[in-house]
Design an enzyme around this catalytic site. Structure first.
Site, PDB file in Angstrom:
ATOM      1  N   GLY A 173     -12.227  -2.690   9.357  1.00 14.24           N
ATOM      2  CA  GLY A 173     -11.961  -1.357   8.801  1.00 14.24           C
ATOM      3  C   GLY A 173     -12.553  -0.241   9.638  1.00 14.24           C
ATOM      4  O   GLY A 173     -12.686   0.889   9.177  1.00 14.24           O
ATOM      5  N   ASP A 182      -3.594   4.187  12.831  1.00 14.09           N
ATOM      6  CA  ASP A 182      -4.886   4.813  13.145  1.00 14.09           C
ATOM      7  C   ASP A 182      -5.017   5.203  14.614  1.00 14.09           C
ATOM      8  O   ASP A 182      -6.053   5.740  15.014  1.00 14.09           O
ATOM      9  CB  ASP A 182      -6.039   3.854  12.796  1.00 14.09           C
ATOM     10  CG  ASP A 182      -6.266   3.746  11.300  1.00 14.09           C
ATOM     11  OD1 ASP A 182      -5.708   4.553  10.545  1.00 14.09           O
ATOM     12  OD2 ASP A 182      -7.019   2.838  10.889  1.00 14.09           O
ATOM     13  N   PRO A 191     -16.394  -5.434  15.316  1.00 15.90           N
ATOM     14  CA  PRO A 191     -15.770  -6.637  14.751  1.00 15.90           C
ATOM     15  C   PRO A 191     -14.311  -6.381  14.367  1.00 15.90           C
ATOM     16  O   PRO A 191     -13.935  -5.250  14.027  1.00 15.90           O
ATOM     17  CB  PRO A 191     -16.608  -6.934  13.496  1.00 15.90           C
ATOM     18  CG  PRO A 191     -17.789  -6.043  13.555  1.00 15.90           C
ATOM     19  CD  PRO A 191     -17.506  -4.932  14.510  1.00 15.90           C
ATOM     20  N   LYS A 200     -14.434   4.206  13.966  1.00 12.69           N
ATOM     21  CA  LYS A 200     -14.340   5.297  12.968  1.00 12.69           C
ATOM     22  C   LYS A 200     -14.771   4.767  11.604  1.00 12.69           C
ATOM     23  O   LYS A 200     -14.743   3.553  11.341  1.00 12.69           O
ATOM     24  CB  LYS A 200     -12.918   5.859  12.869  1.00 12.69           C
ATOM     25  CG  LYS A 200     -11.805   4.842  12.508  1.00 12.69           C
ATOM     26  CD  LYS A 200     -11.592   4.536  11.035  1.00 12.69           C
ATOM     27  CE  LYS A 200     -10.465   3.520  10.802  1.00 12.69           C
ATOM     28  NZ  LYS A 200     -10.450   2.889   9.486  1.00 12.69           N
ATOM     29  N   GLY A 249      -9.165  -2.084  17.064  1.00 10.13           N
ATOM     30  CA  GLY A 249      -7.937  -2.317  17.833  1.00 10.13           C
ATOM     31  C   GLY A 249      -7.201  -1.013  18.106  1.00 10.13           C
ATOM     32  O   GLY A 249      -6.704  -0.786  19.221  1.00 10.13           O
ATOM     33  N   GLY A 294     -11.347   0.466  12.820  1.00  9.34           N
ATOM     34  CA  GLY A 294     -10.331   0.963  13.753  1.00  9.34           C
ATOM     35  C   GLY A 294     -10.471   0.445  15.172  1.00  9.34           C
ATOM     36  O   GLY A 294      -9.964   1.076  16.109  1.00  9.34           O
TER      37      GLY A 294
HETATM   38  O1  C5P Z   1      -0.434   0.619  11.257  1.00 12.79           O
HETATM   39  P1  C5P Z   1      -1.294  -0.580  11.140  1.00 12.79           P
HETATM   40  O2  C5P Z   1      -0.872  -1.713  12.048  1.00 12.79           O
HETATM   41  O3  C5P Z   1      -2.742  -0.298  11.220  1.00 12.79           O
HETATM   42  O4  C5P Z   1      -1.060  -1.103   9.657  1.00 12.79           O
HETATM   43  C1  C5P Z   1      -1.221  -2.450   9.271  1.00 12.79           C
HETATM   44  C2  C5P Z   1      -0.457  -2.658   7.974  1.00 12.79           C
HETATM   45  O5  C5P Z   1      -1.062  -1.892   6.936  1.00 12.79           O
HETATM   46  C3  C5P Z   1       0.980  -2.196   8.046  1.00 12.79           C
HETATM   47  O6  C5P Z   1       1.823  -3.225   8.412  1.00 12.79           O
HETATM   48  C4  C5P Z   1       1.257  -1.763   6.629  1.00 12.79           C
HETATM   49  O7  C5P Z   1       1.607  -2.915   5.878  1.00 12.79           O
HETATM   50  C5  C5P Z   1      -0.092  -1.312   6.106  1.00 12.79           C
HETATM   51  N1  C5P Z   1      -0.253   0.166   6.071  1.00 12.79           N
HETATM   52  C6  C5P Z   1       0.354   0.895   5.064  1.00 12.79           C
HETATM   53  N2  C5P Z   1       0.199   2.259   5.032  1.00 12.79           N
HETATM   54  C7  C5P Z   1      -0.546   2.892   5.956  1.00 12.79           C
HETATM   55  C8  C5P Z   1      -1.173   2.170   6.991  1.00 12.79           C
HETATM   56  C9  C5P Z   1      -1.005   0.785   7.019  1.00 12.79           C
HETATM   57  O8  C5P Z   1       1.039   0.336   4.197  1.00 12.79           O
HETATM   58  N3  C5P Z   1      -0.676   4.230   5.892  1.00 12.79           N
END
Ligand code: C5P
Length: 286
Positions: free
Chosen positions: A104, A142, A100, A17, A108, A106
């Site tokens: 950024g 995500d 990669p 994405k 994973g 998405g």
């Molecule tokens: O949810 P995900 O594992 O992708 O998020 C990684 C880190 O990014 C989270 O641990 C959090 O610190 C931060 N994050 C956030 N607010 C979001 C998405 C992610 O603070 N809306």
């Protein structure tokens, strides 16, 4: 070939994405941030294969090294679904990583969504799309957009989704060759966290500002240099928390032309934006 064997050989896509814009409107008591973003699903990404077995075990092979099997979000997604739905069967997941990591895009999260959607079908779990999206949110902010499988405006942590139909566009992805930690960006004291919320009902469905860009470029000055170097090709944007930069084109030929000019100096890939995820197209067929 039997229908069952055919299903086992199916390639399940996990598309990348872009965040066409990304505004951070506040920090929540749980530490996460409230976002307003426009997710554009792409026609390119990772690929997964599943071989269901009776062992009860979840195993994984991958074309790249560096992700321990037990920590892989694919394995964690499969275990979550197996536990919640009391599945006795096991599965071997083969992951072909093209997106990669720390880019950024998405990757994973999309892999996890594809695991949930595919195994829900292959293990006959009977979970609704909404139930899978809620499970996915436990794995990452995500994941839900990839489970729903549609380009969308998003709010909250990224899980309050409104599907949108976007003008067909082509993008040139420019990979700077290093990973960015999403958690580090969101923890950065200099991060802009106070964007005024926009009315999402009338939000422009166009590339726009990314509130993470300034701190990511401060953390990685070489990204700023790269953005300046390619800026003669158009407005350069960053996806998510980086590191991928992208240029947007209305015309496929223009995107491919830019790719052939830039590919000798940079790691680039022309891609197409799609409204509907290739994952959902596979799900309709199996
Ligand atoms: O949810 P995900 O594992 O992708 O998020 C990684 C880190 O990014 C989270 O641990 C959090 O610190 C931060 N994050 C956030 N607010 C979001 C998405 C992610 O603070 N809306």
């Amino acid at each position: 070939m039997t229908a069952r064997a055919h299903t086992a050989q199916q390639t399940w896509p996990a598309p990348a994405k872009l965040n066409l814009f990304l505004h951070i409107t506040g920090q929540r008591p749980d530490g996460y941030h409230d976002l307003q973003t426009l997710f554009q699903i792409l026609d390119w990404g990772d690929e997964l294969h599943f071989n269901v077995n009776d062992s009860g075990k979840i195993t994984r092979s991958c074309n790249i090294e560096g992700i321990p099997e037990s920590e892989d979000i694919c394995v964690r997604a499969a275990k979550l679904l197996q536990d919640r739905c009391h599945v006795a069967k096991g599965v071997h997941i083969d992951l072909q990583k093209n997106i990669p990591m720390g880019a950024g895009l998405g990757g994973g999260s999309s892999d996890a969504a594809t695991v949930l959607v595919a195994l829900n079908k292959l293990w006959s779990c009977g979970q609704s799309q909404q139930q899978l999206a809620e499970m996915g949110l436990e794995l990452g902010a995500d994941v839900p957009v990839f489970v729903h499988g549609h380009s969308a405006l998003a709010q909250g942590r990224g899980e309050k989704l409104q599907a949108v139909s976007l003008t067909p566009r082509y993008y040139l992805l420019v990979f700077p060759g290093f990973a960015v930690s999403t958690a580090q960006v969101f923890q950065h004291p200099g991060l802009k966290r106070d964007s005024k919320p926009i009315d999402m009902a009338s939000a422009g469905l166009q590339p726009g500002r990314n509130d993470c860009e300034a701190v990511v470029m401060e953390m990685h000055p070489q990204l700023k240099t790269l953005a300046q170097a390619i800026s003669s090709w158009g407005t350069v944007r960053m996806s998510g928390t980086g590191s991928t930069l992208f240029l947007s084109f209305a015309d496929k030929k223009a995107a491919i032309g830019a790719a052939s000019e830039l590919k000798c100096r940079y790691n680039v890939r022309p891609v197409e934006g799609v409204d509907c995820s290739p994952l959902l197209k596979v799900l309709e067929r199996v």
